[in-house]
Motif scaffolding. Sequence first.
Motif, PDB file in Angstrom:
ATOM      1  N   GLY A  84       0.807  -1.216   0.000  1.00 10.47           N
ATOM      2  CA  GLY A  84       0.000   0.000   0.000  1.00 10.47           C
ATOM      3  C   GLY A  84       0.833   1.256   0.000  1.00 10.47           C
ATOM      4  N   TYR A 160      -0.728   5.095  -0.575  1.00 11.00           N
ATOM      5  CA  TYR A 160      -1.999   5.147  -1.293  1.00 11.00           C
ATOM      6  C   TYR A 160      -3.049   4.214  -0.675  1.00 11.00           C
ATOM      7  CZ  TYR A 160      -0.683   0.733  -3.516  1.00 11.00           C
ATOM      8  OH  TYR A 160      -0.334  -0.575  -3.737  1.00 11.00           O
ATOM      9  N   ASP A 161      -2.627   3.133  -0.051  1.00 12.87           N
ATOM     10  CA  ASP A 161      -3.574   2.212   0.592  1.00 12.87           C
ATOM     11  C   ASP A 161      -2.869   1.523   1.754  1.00 12.87           C
ATOM     12  OD1 ASP A 161      -5.964   0.839   1.021  1.00 12.87           O
ATOM     13  OD2 ASP A 161      -5.408  -0.804  -0.323  1.00 12.87           O
ATOM     14  N   ASN A 192      -3.318   8.624   3.303  1.00 10.51           N
ATOM     15  CA  ASN A 192      -3.174   7.985   1.993  1.00 10.51           C
ATOM     16  C   ASN A 192      -3.709   8.926   0.917  1.00 10.51           C
ATOM     17  OD1 ASN A 192      -2.147   5.207   2.431  1.00 10.51           O
ATOM     18  ND2 ASN A 192      -4.029   4.951   3.637  1.00 10.51           N
ATOM     19  N   PRO A 194      -5.738   9.390  -2.425  1.00  4.31           N
ATOM     20  CA  PRO A 194      -6.769   8.558  -3.055  1.00  4.31           C
ATOM     21  C   PRO A 194      -6.542   8.386  -4.568  1.00  4.31           C
ATOM     22  CG  PRO A 194      -7.630  10.756  -2.702  1.00  4.31           C
ATOM     23  CD  PRO A 194      -6.249  10.738  -2.096  1.00  4.31           C
ATOM     24  N   ARG A 197      -2.945   2.452  -7.282  1.00  2.00           N
ATOM     25  CA  ARG A 197      -1.529   2.159  -7.502  1.00  2.00           C
ATOM     26  C   ARG A 197      -1.119   2.297  -8.968  1.00  2.00           C
ATOM     27  NH1 ARG A 197       2.242  -1.480  -9.082  1.00  2.00           N
ATOM     28  NH2 ARG A 197       3.932  -2.026  -7.618  1.00  2.00           N
TER      29      ARG A 197
END
Length: 239
Positions: A84, A160-161, A192, A194, A197
């Motif tokens: 992530g 990002y996650d 993160n 939004p 990836r």
Amino acid sequence: MQLLDLTLPTPEENLALDEALLTQAETGNQVVEVLRIWEPTEPLVVIGRASKLHEEVNVEVCQARGIPVLRRSSGGASVVTGSGCLMYAVVLSYQQHPELAALDVCHQFVMGRLKESLAQEVPQIDLQGTCDLTLEGRKFSGNSLRCKRTHLIYHGTLLYDFDLKLIPELLRTPPRMPDYREHRPHESFVTNVPIPREIIRKRLIEAWQPTGEMDAWPRDLTAQLVAEKYTNPKWTSMR
């Protein structure tokens, strides 16, 4: 510039590869520029070259949970990465970009490209501090660099996650903070971004426009650095 989209099996190999790319560029007789993209599969704490291990990291928690703590060859403070969190590195040539010898110009050059590219997806992205990318004042990208004689490496994180709970669990309150942080704890400082990836990856490639893929990455040098440095507890705990 060449593209190397490669995640090696172990965290030690992945950190060593970044350093090996810079060393290979330095020791060669040609201009070498590389964009590398990779992503760890498991949680990992990475401390800066000059970081004081026990001042920045909850070492006992990391040990109890089996989370590796490794020291990188570039400066900056400690970070937590893992699944992530997309990682990138760019090796740049002073022959191609002599202006990058000035550190403030270098930060603006690299971070400006990243910001401009990612802001096509999320216009509110901002550049704050020396080299942080933020969203509504919360950091999702931390970056650092190492300069040598003919080349430099600039690399960093893109959350990002990511499981953000890991950051306050594994890191202490940093001894140095940018002014815009306003002494906020990790829980209210990181976020993160939004952006999926694959879109981040696409935007990284668009930002640097590599002309081909790197096939002959420095395998032997990476293995040597793993053996001599990145699996050596003396390197990690030297401060």
